[in-house]
Design a protein around this motif. Structure first.
Motif, mmCIF file in Angstrom:
data_model
loop_
_atom_site.group_PDB
_atom_site.id
_atom_site.type_symbol
_atom_site.label_atom_id
_atom_site.label_comp_id
_atom_site.label_asym_id
_atom_site.label_seq_id
_atom_site.Cartn_x
_atom_site.Cartn_y
_atom_site.Cartn_z
ATOM 1 N N MET A 195 0.832 -1.193 0.000
ATOM 2 C CA MET A 195 0.000 0.000 0.000
ATOM 3 C C MET A 195 0.870 1.247 0.000
ATOM 4 N N LYS A 196 0.495 2.212 -0.832
ATOM 5 C CA LYS A 196 1.203 3.481 -0.859
ATOM 6 C C LYS A 196 0.214 4.575 -1.237
ATOM 7 N N ILE A 197 0.045 5.544 -0.338
ATOM 8 C CA ILE A 197 -0.926 6.605 -0.591
ATOM 9 C C ILE A 197 -0.376 7.960 -0.159
ATOM 10 N N SER A 198 -0.948 9.023 -0.727
ATOM 11 C CA SER A 198 -0.666 10.396 -0.299
ATOM 12 C C SER A 198 -2.007 11.042 0.052
ATOM 13 N N ILE A 199 -2.038 11.718 1.194
ATOM 14 C CA ILE A 199 -3.305 12.263 1.694
ATOM 15 C C ILE A 199 -3.053 13.540 2.480
ATOM 16 N N GLU A 200 -3.967 14.480 2.394
ATOM 17 C CA GLU A 200 -3.810 15.740 3.122
ATOM 18 C C GLU A 200 -3.999 15.517 4.619
ATOM 19 N N ARG A 201 -3.256 16.303 5.391
ATOM 20 C CA ARG A 201 -3.283 16.130 6.842
ATOM 21 C C ARG A 201 -4.681 16.352 7.431
ATOM 22 N N GLY A 202 -5.420 17.368 6.946
ATOM 23 C CA GLY A 202 -6.730 17.708 7.514
ATOM 24 C C GLY A 202 -7.717 16.551 7.481
ATOM 25 N N PRO A 203 -8.048 16.028 6.293
ATOM 26 C CA PRO A 203 -8.967 14.882 6.225
ATOM 27 C C PRO A 203 -8.444 13.646 6.955
ATOM 28 N N LEU A 204 -7.114 13.436 6.901
ATOM 29 C CA LEU A 204 -6.526 12.283 7.586
ATOM 30 C C LEU A 204 -6.706 12.415 9.093
ATOM 31 N N SER A 205 -6.471 13.609 9.626
ATOM 32 C CA SER A 205 -6.599 13.840 11.059
ATOM 33 C C SER A 205 -8.043 13.615 11.519
ATOM 34 N N ARG A 206 -8.999 14.078 10.711
ATOM 35 C CA ARG A 206 -10.410 13.897 11.070
ATOM 36 C C ARG A 206 -10.783 12.413 11.095
ATOM 37 N N ALA A 207 -10.344 11.683 10.060
ATOM 38 C CA ALA A 207 -10.688 10.260 9.963
ATOM 39 C C ALA A 207 -10.045 9.450 11.089
ATOM 40 N N ILE A 208 -8.766 9.713 11.360
ATOM 41 C CA ILE A 208 -8.072 8.984 12.428
ATOM 42 C C ILE A 208 -8.642 9.376 13.790
ATOM 43 N N GLY A 209 -9.036 10.650 13.934
ATOM 44 C CA GLY A 209 -9.641 11.099 15.190
ATOM 45 C C GLY A 209 -10.924 10.354 15.486
ATOM 46 N N GLN A 210 -11.737 10.167 14.444
ATOM 47 C CA GLN A 210 -12.983 9.413 14.611
ATOM 48 C C GLN A 210 -12.686 7.958 14.994
ATOM 49 N N ALA A 211 -11.680 7.374 14.336
ATOM 50 C CA ALA A 211 -11.341 5.973 14.598
ATOM 51 C C ALA A 211 -10.796 5.781 16.012
ATOM 52 N N GLN A 212 -9.884 6.642 16.443
ATOM 53 C CA GLN A 212 -9.251 6.421 17.736
ATOM 54 C C GLN A 212 -10.200 6.665 18.901
ATOM 55 N N SER A 213 -11.288 7.406 18.674
ATOM 56 C CA SER A 213 -12.251 7.605 19.756
ATOM 57 C C SER A 213 -13.109 6.365 19.984
ATOM 58 N N VAL A 214 -13.189 5.483 18.981
ATOM 59 C CA VAL A 214 -13.969 4.250 19.114
ATOM 60 C C VAL A 214 -13.179 3.170 19.844
ATOM 61 N N VAL A 215 -11.874 3.075 19.562
ATOM 62 C CA VAL A 215 -11.089 1.984 20.153
ATOM 63 C C VAL A 215 -10.978 2.166 21.665
ATOM 64 N N GLU A 216 -11.005 1.062 22.388
ATOM 65 C CA GLU A 216 -10.861 1.093 23.833
ATOM 66 C C GLU A 216 -9.387 1.222 24.203
ATOM 67 N N ARG A 217 -9.102 2.109 25.165
ATOM 68 C CA ARG A 217 -7.709 2.307 25.582
ATOM 69 C C ARG A 217 -7.146 1.038 26.237
ATOM 70 N N ARG A 218 -7.989 0.371 27.005
ATOM 71 C CA ARG A 218 -7.540 -0.843 27.688
ATOM 72 C C ARG A 218 -8.318 -2.023 27.130
ATOM 73 N N ASN A 219 -7.640 -2.892 26.430
ATOM 74 C CA ASN A 219 -8.309 -4.109 25.971
ATOM 75 C C ASN A 219 -7.307 -5.249 25.935
ATOM 76 N N THR A 220 -7.834 -6.451 25.980
ATOM 77 C CA THR A 220 -6.984 -7.639 26.025
ATOM 78 C C THR A 220 -6.711 -8.206 24.641
ATOM 79 N N ILE A 221 -7.314 -7.597 23.606
ATOM 80 C CA ILE A 221 -7.097 -8.051 22.227
ATOM 81 C C ILE A 221 -6.342 -6.949 21.487
ATOM 82 N N PRO A 222 -5.034 -7.121 21.260
ATOM 83 C CA PRO A 222 -4.210 -6.050 20.683
ATOM 84 C C PRO A 222 -4.743 -5.466 19.377
ATOM 85 N N ILE A 223 -5.346 -6.287 18.513
ATOM 86 C CA ILE A 223 -5.788 -5.797 17.208
ATOM 87 C C ILE A 223 -6.893 -4.743 17.356
ATOM 88 N N LEU A 224 -7.624 -4.766 18.474
ATOM 89 C CA LEU A 224 -8.710 -3.801 18.671
ATOM 90 C C LEU A 224 -8.192 -2.393 18.949
#
Length: 372
Positions: free
Chosen positions: A1-30
């Motif tokens: 995989m190789k992509i180029s993406i602007e910081r603004g949209p990337l930050s918004r998308a990753i921000g949405q994703a990281q708010s869903v993941v649990e900080r403490r979990n026993t399954i690393p992939i989560l």
């Protein structure tokens, strides 16, 4: 995989994703976000096994592919990059690393196999309709403060979304209660929603959903089944399990015989409650209301810290009434009022009190009194 993406949209998308993941979990992939690049877009998928969010962002895809990487770590890196930066993401299968480059900055992040990433099974949705974002935002924003945090009554740990008969006919309704206060909010019933099953939307889902509903002009595609529901815009899809339980018959606790009517400026009332509650004990924060002849006296007596009293001019023409409430509950309910005036309907000092926003019957609130 190789992509180029602007910081603004990337930050918004990753921000949405990281708010869903649990900080403490026993399954690393989560703890990871699944990045999938194909065509002229990249999707970022995150899940905690109860909620799944997928955010699609336009990007220059030089080489399609997929990789998983720590959502929190990638978010922190992207957040600290300069505004307007062009970010390049490329995976190195030999080292098992994701290369992140922007200007003179370079990072190599550990990855986990994309095959291990759990994808929420798609459900057969029996009800599909679209609703204005502003209507959904109002429904959830005005009801969520009453969600219970008591884990033993898990069926109250969310907002009950269902079809009901409102003042003006069939309505899409949200109800939340914790036994001390209740919020019931109606919106016009969208076309195609009449057969929607009633579902309890979990507290965390309500919080994540708020990010999809910022645009007043947006139309949200809603799909509901007995076990799951999905909200989707052109860019973001949020899928969630619903709480497996039966919401209680809330209509039984909504008073219908309250006749003592108080009308007061909502903002002025909230400020006065906040001021006198300053001296109350944190445990109960009890505020006493004394009503008579277009006059409201708010008072607090705290043996350890002192007393406070404030008088307001109000519209009240019934017999004298003394009643006490938890100040926090009064402030939260008064904070829901969009109109200038709040209307309180009382019965006796020990009975539930009803509150409306002026003459608007589409949102009503119930609060239980307390001894003072």
């Amino acid at each position: 995989m190789k992509i180029s993406i602007e910081r603004g949209p990337l930050s918004r998308a990753i921000g949405q994703a990281q708010s869903v993941v649990e900080r403490r979990n026993t399954i690393p992939i989560l703890a990871n976000v699944l990045i999938e690049a194909e065509g002229d877009a990249v999707s970022f998928r995150a899940t905690d096994l109860d909620i799944e969010v997928v955010d699609r962002v336009p990007a220059q895809v030089d080489q399609p592919g997929a990789v998983t990487v720590s959502a929190v770590l990638l978010h922190e890196i992207v957040r600290k990059l300069p505004e307007g930066a062009l970010v390049q993401l490329s995976d190195d299968p030999t080292s098992g690393r994701l290369n992140v480059r922007a200007g003179r900055s370079s990072f190599q992040l550990a990855t986990l196999p994309k095959e291990d990433f759990p994808v929420m099974a798609s459900a057969e949705y029996g009800s599909n309709f679209t609703a204005p974002a502003r209507d959904l935002r109002r429904l959830f924003d005005k009801s969520k403060f009453a969600i219970s945090t008591e884990e033993t009554r898990y069926y109250l740990n969310g907002v009950y979304l269902h079809v009901a008969t409102g003042e003006d006919g069939p309505a899409l309704r949200c109800v939340a209660t914790d036994g001390h206060r209740l919020a019931r909010v109606d919106a016009p019933l969208p076309e195609g929603a009449a057969d929607m099953p009633g579902v309890i939307v979990p507290r965390k889902t309500v919080g994540e959903l708020r990010k999809l509903l910022e645009d007043d002009e947006a139309e949200i595609a809603v799909s509901v089944s007995e076990t799951k529901l999905r909200f989707a815009t052109a860019e973001i899809t949020l899928t969630s399990k619903v709480i497996d339980g039966t919401f209680p018959d809330y209509s039984r606790v909504i008073p219908t015989a309250n006749t003592r009517r108080l009308e007061v400026d909502a903002a002025e009332f909230a400020r006065a409650v906040d001021r006198v509650a300053t001296v109350s004990s944190e445990r109960s924060r009890a505020v006493k209301l004394v009503l008579e002849d277009d006059r409201l006296v708010l008072s607090v007596t705290a043996p350890d810290s002192g007393t406070a009293e404030e008088e307001l001019a109000v519209a009240y023409a019934d017999e004298r009434l003394e009643i006490g409430f938890n100040a926090k509950y009064l402030l939260e309910i008064a904070g829901q009022v969009d109109r200038e005036n709040a209307v309180f309907l009382f019965n006796a000092p020990g009975d539930p009190t009803l509150m409306r926003e002026g003459g608007d019957p589409s949102a009503i609130y119930v609060v239980m009194p307390m001894r003072v």
